[in-house]
Design an enzyme around this catalytic site. Sequence first.
Site, PDB file in Angstrom:
ATOM      1  N   ASP A  65       1.669 -43.040 -29.133  1.00 46.90           N
ATOM      2  CA  ASP A  65       0.214 -43.920 -28.820  1.00 46.90           C
ATOM      3  C   ASP A  65       0.525 -45.386 -29.329  1.00 46.90           C
ATOM      4  O   ASP A  65       0.517 -45.325 -30.734  1.00 46.90           O
ATOM      5  CB  ASP A  65      -0.878 -42.993 -29.178  1.00 46.90           C
ATOM      6  CG  ASP A  65      -1.175 -41.941 -28.485  1.00 46.90           C
ATOM      7  OD1 ASP A  65      -1.401 -42.045 -27.227  1.00 46.90           O
ATOM      8  OD2 ASP A  65      -1.320 -41.145 -29.078  1.00 46.90           O
ATOM      9  N   MET A 108      -1.271 -48.895 -29.669  1.00 48.77           N
ATOM     10  CA  MET A 108      -2.565 -49.526 -29.361  1.00 48.77           C
ATOM     11  C   MET A 108      -2.387 -50.936 -30.137  1.00 48.77           C
ATOM     12  O   MET A 108      -1.564 -51.101 -31.108  1.00 48.77           O
ATOM     13  CB  MET A 108      -3.592 -48.929 -30.223  1.00 48.77           C
ATOM     14  CG  MET A 108      -3.463 -47.206 -29.619  1.00 48.77           C
ATOM     15  SD  MET A 108      -5.167 -46.414 -30.568  1.00 48.77           S
ATOM     16  CE  MET A 108      -4.607 -44.823 -30.035  1.00 48.77           C
ATOM     17  N   HIS A 130       2.800 -44.124 -24.502  1.00 45.56           N
ATOM     18  CA  HIS A 130       1.332 -44.510 -23.831  1.00 45.56           C
ATOM     19  C   HIS A 130       1.171 -45.859 -24.465  1.00 45.56           C
ATOM     20  O   HIS A 130       0.641 -45.924 -25.480  1.00 45.56           O
ATOM     21  CB  HIS A 130       0.650 -43.195 -24.319  1.00 45.56           C
ATOM     22  CG  HIS A 130      -0.836 -43.390 -23.803  1.00 45.56           C
ATOM     23  ND1 HIS A 130      -1.936 -42.548 -24.441  1.00 45.56           N
ATOM     24  CD2 HIS A 130      -1.132 -44.129 -22.993  1.00 45.56           C
ATOM     25  CE1 HIS A 130      -2.939 -43.034 -23.794  1.00 45.56           C
ATOM     26  NE2 HIS A 130      -2.854 -44.009 -22.985  1.00 45.56           N
TER      27      HIS A 130
HETATM   28  C1  DX5 Z   1      -6.221 -41.326 -27.691  1.00 44.71           C
HETATM   29  C2  DX5 Z   1      -4.712 -41.043 -27.680  1.00 44.71           C
HETATM   30  C3  DX5 Z   1      -4.397 -39.841 -27.755  1.00 44.71           C
HETATM   31  C4  DX5 Z   1      -4.889 -39.260 -29.086  1.00 44.71           C
HETATM   32  C5  DX5 Z   1      -4.938 -37.804 -29.000  1.00 44.71           C
HETATM   33  O1  DX5 Z   1      -6.595 -42.846 -27.761  1.00 44.71           O
HETATM   34  O2  DX5 Z   1      -4.225 -41.693 -26.619  1.00 44.71           O
HETATM   35  O3  DX5 Z   1      -3.240 -39.553 -27.606  1.00 44.71           O
HETATM   36  O4  DX5 Z   1      -3.889 -39.324 -30.123  1.00 44.71           O
HETATM   37  O5  DX5 Z   1      -5.298 -37.063 -30.089  1.00 44.71           O
HETATM   38  P1  DX5 Z   1      -6.321 -35.743 -30.068  1.00 44.71           P
HETATM   39  O6  DX5 Z   1      -5.687 -34.928 -29.369  1.00 44.71           O
HETATM   40  O7  DX5 Z   1      -6.672 -35.449 -31.665  1.00 44.71           O
HETATM   41  O8  DX5 Z   1      -7.542 -36.190 -29.362  1.00 44.71           O
HETATM   42 ZN    ZN Z   2      -2.130 -40.816 -25.851  1.00 47.13          ZN
END
Ligand code: DX5
Ligand code: ZN
Length: 220
Positions: A34, A36, A65
């Site tokens: 992830d 961000m 992502h």
């Molecule tokens: C949220 C991310 C997810 C997150 C999932 O913004 O894209 O991939 O890390 O975490 P859980 O499974 O704990 O909701």
């Molecule tokens: Zn994600």
Amino acid sequence: MTKIAPSVLAADLLKIEQEVSNVDKAGAEYIHIDVMDGHFVPNITMGPSVVKAIRDSSPLPFDVHLMIAPADPYIVAFAEAGADIITVHQEAGPHLSRTLQLIKSLGKKAGVSLNPATPVETVLEVLNEVDLVLVMSVNPGFSGQAFISKTLKKISIIRQAIDDIGRDIDLEIDGGINKTTSKAAIQAGADVIVAGSATFAGGRRQYAANIRGLRNDKRG
Ligand code: DX5
Ligand code: ZN
């Protein structure tokens, strides 16, 4: 078969290399990373240098992502760092198709993601250009949030559209996934399950059982 994609955001980040290897050995199919930027989403995580640093920890596909806007200026860097699938948000830029073509021109799989409030039709427009559709079942930004169940309807609609065109496209769900919500998502048509908190709960000896549970495998 359902694929499980642990989100390393919920791992012990001081041991991120071992954590990637741990979930690989525990039976995961993808490593979900992830990214961000503190702008598109209200949190900042990791960039291409981290992807590169952990690349040798597992041969599994790196499912990156991107929750960043703009995404285009960083796609080459993530491709060079070792991403296999690069997913951008539909909401992150004005020229989604161009962005997807850029990812594919680098020899990578291209994914598109939708926030919970984004209408499903936007993704149907680009279904012929993608290798993966990622439906967000929380508002992106943090691990550990509660699953938004109305997003399951989007999964069913996209599942039908993918089956209709008959292309090999992963249908992934991300956010608030545990054993129960994973079962509902799989029933609705998801075939890749992202899970952060639910994978990394209980320490590394639990990971294999956690992953089996998410797969809704009877042995789990
Ligand atoms: C949220 C991310 C997810 C997150 C999932 O913004 O894209 O991939 O890390 O975490 P859980 O499974 O704990 O909701
Ligand atoms: Zn994600």
